[in-house]
Scaffold this active site. Structure first.
Site, PDB file in Angstrom:
ATOM      1  N   ASP B  30       8.178  59.139   6.641  1.00  7.51           N
ATOM      2  CA  ASP B  30       9.416  58.870   5.907  1.00  7.51           C
ATOM      3  C   ASP B  30       9.209  58.764   4.404  1.00  7.51           C
ATOM      4  O   ASP B  30       9.952  58.063   3.721  1.00  7.51           O
ATOM      5  CB  ASP B  30      10.035  57.574   6.435  1.00  7.51           C
ATOM      6  CG  ASP B  30       9.128  56.369   6.266  1.00  7.51           C
ATOM      7  OD1 ASP B  30       9.613  55.287   5.865  1.00  7.51           O
ATOM      8  OD2 ASP B  30       7.912  56.506   6.527  1.00  7.51           O
ATOM      9  N   LYS B 142      13.844  51.652   9.794  1.00 10.87           N
ATOM     10  CA  LYS B 142      12.740  50.916   9.202  1.00 10.87           C
ATOM     11  C   LYS B 142      13.146  50.454   7.811  1.00 10.87           C
ATOM     12  O   LYS B 142      13.876  51.137   7.094  1.00 10.87           O
ATOM     13  CB  LYS B 142      11.514  51.851   9.178  1.00 10.87           C
ATOM     14  CG  LYS B 142      10.345  51.410   8.308  1.00 10.87           C
ATOM     15  CD  LYS B 142      10.508  52.007   6.933  1.00 10.87           C
ATOM     16  CE  LYS B 142       9.352  51.766   5.998  1.00 10.87           C
ATOM     17  NZ  LYS B 142       8.463  52.916   5.927  1.00 10.87           N
ATOM     18  N   GLU B 183       9.520  45.106   8.774  1.00 11.87           N
ATOM     19  CA  GLU B 183       8.245  45.328   8.085  1.00 11.87           C
ATOM     20  C   GLU B 183       8.065  44.405   6.881  1.00 11.87           C
ATOM     21  O   GLU B 183       8.528  44.705   5.777  1.00 11.87           O
ATOM     22  CB  GLU B 183       8.132  46.793   7.624  1.00 11.87           C
ATOM     23  CG  GLU B 183       6.811  47.095   6.922  1.00 11.87           C
ATOM     24  CD  GLU B 183       6.658  48.553   6.477  1.00 11.87           C
ATOM     25  OE1 GLU B 183       7.556  49.362   6.785  1.00 11.87           O
ATOM     26  OE2 GLU B 183       5.657  48.870   5.820  1.00 11.87           O
ATOM     27  N   GLU B 185       5.479  43.706   4.581  1.00 11.60           N
ATOM     28  CA  GLU B 185       4.123  44.062   4.187  1.00 11.60           C
ATOM     29  C   GLU B 185       3.574  43.145   3.114  1.00 11.60           C
ATOM     30  O   GLU B 185       4.185  42.977   2.053  1.00 11.60           O
ATOM     31  CB  GLU B 185       4.040  45.512   3.670  1.00 11.60           C
ATOM     32  CG  GLU B 185       2.654  45.838   3.113  1.00 11.60           C
ATOM     33  CD  GLU B 185       2.408  47.306   2.794  1.00 11.60           C
ATOM     34  OE1 GLU B 185       3.353  48.110   2.890  1.00 11.60           O
ATOM     35  OE2 GLU B 185       1.257  47.641   2.444  1.00 11.60           O
ATOM     36  N   LYS B 225       6.417  45.475  12.167  1.00 12.18           N
ATOM     37  CA  LYS B 225       5.429  46.334  11.509  1.00 12.18           C
ATOM     38  C   LYS B 225       4.747  45.506  10.423  1.00 12.18           C
ATOM     39  O   LYS B 225       5.194  45.484   9.269  1.00 12.18           O
ATOM     40  CB  LYS B 225       6.103  47.577  10.895  1.00 12.18           C
ATOM     41  CG  LYS B 225       5.120  48.509  10.166  1.00 12.18           C
ATOM     42  CD  LYS B 225       5.738  49.890   9.881  1.00 12.18           C
ATOM     43  CE  LYS B 225       4.830  50.730   8.976  1.00 12.18           C
ATOM     44  NZ  LYS B 225       5.242  52.142   8.871  1.00 12.18           N
ATOM     45  N   SER B 295       1.893  52.409  13.339  1.00  7.91           N
ATOM     46  CA  SER B 295       2.970  53.128  12.651  1.00  7.91           C
ATOM     47  C   SER B 295       2.331  53.554  11.337  1.00  7.91           C
ATOM     48  O   SER B 295       2.451  52.897  10.309  1.00  7.91           O
ATOM     49  CB  SER B 295       4.173  52.232  12.395  1.00  7.91           C
ATOM     50  OG  SER B 295       5.138  52.935  11.624  1.00  7.91           O
ATOM     51  N   TYR B 358       5.981  52.872  -3.159  1.00  6.34           N
ATOM     52  CA  TYR B 358       6.436  54.032  -2.376  1.00  6.34           C
ATOM     53  C   TYR B 358       7.077  55.028  -3.311  1.00  6.34           C
ATOM     54  O   TYR B 358       7.938  54.635  -4.105  1.00  6.34           O
ATOM     55  CB  TYR B 358       7.482  53.590  -1.349  1.00  6.34           C
ATOM     56  CG  TYR B 358       6.910  53.409   0.026  1.00  6.34           C
ATOM     57  CD1 TYR B 358       5.950  52.430   0.270  1.00  6.34           C
ATOM     58  CD2 TYR B 358       7.322  54.205   1.063  1.00  6.34           C
ATOM     59  CE1 TYR B 358       5.434  52.266   1.537  1.00  6.34           C
ATOM     60  CE2 TYR B 358       6.805  54.043   2.342  1.00  6.34           C
ATOM     61  CZ  TYR B 358       5.861  53.070   2.568  1.00  6.34           C
ATOM     62  OH  TYR B 358       5.357  52.900   3.832  1.00  6.34           O
TER      63      TYR B 358
END
Lengths: 358, 358
Positions: B30, B142, B183, B185, B225, B295, B358
Site C-alpha cells: 500500500d 489499515k 497499527e 507503530e 499490526k 504484514s 511513508y
C-alpha cells in the site's frame, strides 16, 4: 519492563500459577467478624471467638478436601488462630499444599454525589500490614471492589475510582510478597438482562486492566476474581451454557493472557448453580488462556454450616458435606462435573441477599 | 454487548479469522504514490502509473505466491487498477483466496508542543470512503499510527491521541464492513535497549485496547499490526529468540485473546531478520491465543524490487525472488523456517531509514 519487577517477582509468579492449578480452587473463608455473625445467627450460634475458631477448624481439617484447594482466604483474626491441639492454621494449610491468603480491604464507603455507589478503603499503611501478613505466612491477598448496575450505574467515577484502588492495592501487595487477587464485583441486583451485565463487565474489566498497566502491576503475579456474567436478580434465569458463553466471551475481550487464573466469586448463586456454571465454562470449546476456577465463600459453606449448626456431634457430617462441595467444584474446574452432588436441598438454595454487604 | 453490533459482525469475524490462517500472512503493497516513488527511484525506475501498475502485477501474478497470502493491503490507486490482460487486481486476488485491503489513513501531522511527535489524520468522511472501498471489493483496512521513543517520548498526549484515533477509525471501518488492522507503530529509531522498547510497547498497547473498548470495537473482527520488541536502531542487536521472548510477553500482557491474529510490521528489519524473528516467536513454547503472522512491505519486496530493476526481461527472476520470501514467511508462521531461503540480492540488507516517513 513496564511491569515492576521487585525482589518477589519469581515467587509471585510461582504462587499465582500454583493457585490456578487445574482441579483446585480457593475457599473464601475471610468473612469479617460482623459478617460471620450473620451466618451464625442463621444457625443460632453465638458469635464468639471460640465458635469462629471451631468453624474454621471444621473446614480446615475436613478429610480429603486439601487436594481440591490451592488456597484459603482468611480474615485477620483467623490468620493468627490455631487448631484445638495448638497448631497454627497457617502451618496446617501450608503443610497440606494450601496457600493461606488474607483479606486486606477495610470495607466500602459511599461515593458522594452518586446514587449509592461505593469505593473501597484500606490503602493506608497497607504496605506495612502486608509485610506483617507475609511474616505470619500469608502469600496472597484479596481486596473487594463493588459496582452495581442501574439506570446510570456504574458511573465513570465509580469505575475509575474502584479500578485505581484495585491497582494501587495490587502493586503494594506485590512490593511486599503477596499475590493480589483483583476483585471488581458487579452485583447481580437489578432487572437488567445478561447482555447488559456483559457490557458492564467488559467495560469494568477494560478499565481495571488499564489501571493495572498504569500502576506497573506484574500481571503474571496476579489473579482475577470477577462475577460471572448473568441476568440480574430480578430477571428470568438462563442456562449454565448461556452464562458460560457470555462470561468467557467477556473475559476473552478484556483479560490479558498473562493472567494465570480467573477465580470466580459466587455472588448470590446457590452452591449447585455456581458449580454448574463453572463446569459449563470449562466445557466450552473455545480458547481460554487462563484457568477458570472458583473462589467461593457461601457457595462452598452454606450446606456445611447448616449441617454443623454449631454442634460438636455434627462435625463429621458437616465435614462430609463440605467435602462434597469441594469435590464438585474441583470437577467443575476440569469440566467433569455431572451434577447433583448432594441431594441436600441446601445446595440448591439461592444465597442471594439484596444489596449484599459483607 | 460492550461492543456495538454491526450488521457486518459475522462477516468481520470470519474475515479476521481467515486472515489469521496458519501458513498465510499479509503483503503490504500500500505504498502511497510518494513512497513508491522513493522505492522506484532506488532502482532507477520512473514513478509513472504504468510502472506502479507493472510492479503490483509482478507481485500479484507470481506463481505460487498467493497461497502464502491471506491478504494484500492496497493503496487507493491500485484498488482500481487491472492487470495487462484487463483483469481487475481485486479479482485476481479474490479468486486466489486473498482478501484485498485498503490503506485509509491520510498520513501523519505533528502534534504542536511536542518534540516531533505526530498524530494520524483521515477520519473526515471515512465512513463514506469505507463504503466505496467495500463496493470496490476491499474487505479490510489499515491505519498507521506512529510513536517514537525518546527522553520524554512517547508522551501521554501522543499515546492518547494515537490510541483514540485508531479506535475511532476501527469502529467506522466495522460500521462499513471492513476489518480494521490496528497499527500503533513504535519506531525503532534510538539508542534505547530492548527493555525500554518492551515497556513502551506494553504501555502503548494497553492504551490502544482501552480506547478500543471505550469505542465499542468488536475485537473478534479486528487485527493488530504492532512492531516487534527490539533494541533501538543504534543499539547492539540481539538474537531472534530474545526478540521473540520480549515481544510475545508484551503481547501476553496487553492483547486480549478475542483478537484472532497479530500481523507484525517489519519496520527497518532486513527480509531475513524479519522472517527469523517471526519464526522464533512461533517456536516459543508459551501462551499465544492469537495467531502470529506477518504484514510485511519492505521485508517482502526488497530483493524482488532490486531483481526487477523495472525491466520486463527480469520479471520472471524477480517473481522467483518474491516467491522465496513468501514461502519463507509462510513457514515462519508455523515455526518451520529453516533459514535456508535462497537469499536474494539485498535480502540481508537492513531496511532501516532513520525517522522513516511513508
Amino acid at each position: 519492563m513496564s511491569a515492576f519487577v521487585g525482589k518477589y517477582a519469581d515467587e509471585l509468579i510461582k504462587t499465582a500459577k500454583y493457585i490456578a492449578t487445574p482441579g483446585k480452587g480457593i475457599l473464601a473463608a475471610d468473612e469479617s467478624t460482623g459478617t460471620i455473625g450473620k451466618r451464625f445467627a442463621s444457625i443460632n450460634v453465638e458469635n464468639i471467638e471460640s465458635n469462629r475458631q471451631a468453624l474454621r477448624e471444621l473446614l480446615f481439617t475436613s478429610p480429603g478436601t486439601f487436594p481440591c484447594l490451592s488456597g484459603v482466604i482468611l480474615f485477620e483474626e483467623t490468620l493468627y488462630q490455631k487448631t484445638s491441639d495448638g497448631k497454627p492454621f497457617v502451618d496446617l494449610l501450608m503443610e497440606s499444599g494450601v496457600i493461606p491468603g488474607i483479606k486486606v480491604d477495610k470495607g466500602v464507603v459511599d461515593l458522594a454525589g452518586t446514587n449509592g455507589e461505593t469505593t473501597t478503603q484500606g490503602l493506608d499503611s497497607l504496605g506495612t500490614r502486608c509485610q506483617e501478613y507475609y511474616k505470619a505466612g500469608a502469600r496472597f491477598a484479596k481486596w473487594r471492589a463493588v459496582l452495581k448496575i442501574g439506570a446510570t450505574e456504574p458511573s465513570e467515577l465509580s469505575i475509575q475510582d474502584n479500578a485505581k484502588g484495585l491497582a494501587r492495592y495490587a502493586i503494594i501487595c506485590q512490593e511486599n510478597g503477596l499475590v493480589p487477587i483483583v476483585e471488581p464485583e458487579i452485583l447481580t441486583d437489578g432487572s437488567h438482562d445478561i447482555k447488559q451485565c456483559a457490557a458492564v463487565t467488559e467495560t469494568v474489566l477494560a478499565a481495571v486492566y488499564k489501571a493495572l498497566n498504569e500502576h506497573h502491576v506484574l500481571l503474571e503475579g496476579t489473579l482475577l476474581k470477577p462475577n460471572m456474567v448473568t441476568p440480574g436478580s430480578d430477571s428470568p434465569k438462563v442456562t449454565p451454557e448461556v452464562i458460560a458463553d457470555y462470561t468467557v466471551t467477556a473475559l476473552r475481550r478484556t483479560v490479558p493472557p498473562a493472567v494465570p487464573g480467573i477465580v470466580f466469586l459466587s455472588g448470590g448463586q446457590s452452591e449447585e448453580e455456581a458449580t454448574l456454571n463453572l463446569n459449563a465454562m470449562n466445557k466450552l470449546d473455545v480458547l481460554k488462556p487462563w484457568t477458570l476456577t472458583f473462589s467461593f465463600g457461601r457457595a462452598l459453606q452454606q450446606s456445611t454450616l447448616k449441617a454443623w449448626a454449631g454442634k460438636t456431634e455434627n462435625v463429621a457430617k458437616a465435614q462430609a458435606t463440605f467435602l462434597t462441595r469441594c469435590k464438585a467444584n474441583s470437577d467443575a474446574t476440569l469440566g467433569k462435573y455431572t451434577g447433583g452432588a448432594s441431594g441436600d436441598s441446601a445446595a440448591s438454595e439461592s444465597l442471594y441477599v439484596k444489596g449484599y454487604k459483607y | 454487548m460492550s461492543c456495538f453490533t454491526s450488521k457486518f459482525a459475522d462477516e468481520l469475524i470470519a474475515n479476521a479469522a481467515y486472515i489469521g490462517t496458519p501458513g498465510k500472512g499479509i503483503l503490504a503493497a500500500d505504498e502511497s504514490t510518494g513512497t513508491i516513488g522513493k522505492r522506484l527511484a532506488s532502482i532507477n525506475v520512473e514513478n509513472v502509473e504504468s510502472n506502479r501498475r507493472a510492479l503490483r502485477e509482478l507481485l500479484f501474478t507470481t506463481p505460487g505466491a498467493l497461497p502464502c497470502l491471506s491478504g494484500v493491503i492496497l493503496f487507493e490507486e491500485t484498488l482500481y487498477q487491472k492487470s495487462s490482460n484487463g483483469t481487475p487486481f481485486v479479482e485476481i486476488l479474490k479468486s486466489a483466496g486473498v482478501l484485498p485491503g485498503i490503506k485509509v489513513d491520510k498520513g501523519t501531522v505533528e502534534l504542536a508542543g511536542t518534540n516531533g511527535e505526530t498524530t494520524t489524520q483521515g477520519l473526515d468522511g471515512l465512513g463514506e470512503r469505507c463504503k466505496k472501498y467495500y463496493e470496490a471489493g476491499a474487505r479490510f483496512a489499515k491505519w498507521r499510527a506512529v510513536l517514537k521513543i525518546g527522553q520524554n517520548e512517547p508522551s501521554e498526549l501522543a499515546i492518547h491521541e494515537n490510541a483514540y484515533g485508531l479506535a475511532r477509525y476501527a469502529v467506522i471501518c466495522q460500521e462499513n464492513g471492513l476489518v480494521p488492522i490496528v497499527e500503533p507503530e513504535i519506531l525503532v529509531d534510538g539508542s534505547h535497549d530492548i527493555h525500554k522498547c518492551a515497556a513502551v510497547t506494553e504501555r502503548v498497547l494497553a492504551a490502544c485496547y482501552k480506547a478500543l473498548s471505550d469505542h465499542h470495537v468488536l475485537l473478534e473482527g479486528t487485527l493488530l499490526k504492532p512492531n516487534m520488541v527490539t533494541p533501538g536502531s543504534e543499539s547492539a542487536k540481539v538474537a531472534p529468540e530474545v526478540i521473540a521472548e520480549h515481544t510475545v510477553r508484551a503481547l501476553q500482557r496487553t492483547v486480549p485473546a478475542a483478537v484472532p491474529a497479530i500481523v507484525f510490521l517489519s519496520g527497518g528489519q532486513s527480509e531475513e531478520e524479519a522472517t527469523r524473528n517471526l519464526n522464533a516467536m512461533n517456536q516459543l513454547k508459551t501462551k499465544k491465543p492469537w495467531f502470529l503472522s506477518f504484514s510485511f512491505g519492505r521485508a517482502l519486496q526488497q530483493s524482488t524490487l532490486k531483481t526487477w530493476g523495472g525491466k520486463e526481461e527480469n520479471v520472471k527472476k524477480a517473481q522467483e525472488a518474491f516467491l522465496v520470501r513468501c514461502k519463507a514467511n509462510s513457514e515462519a508462521t508455523l515455526g518451520a523456517y529453516k533459514g535456508d531461503a535462497k537469499l536474494g540480492e539485498g535480502a540481508a540488507e537492513s531496511l532501516h531509514v532513520k525517522d522513516y516517513k511513508y
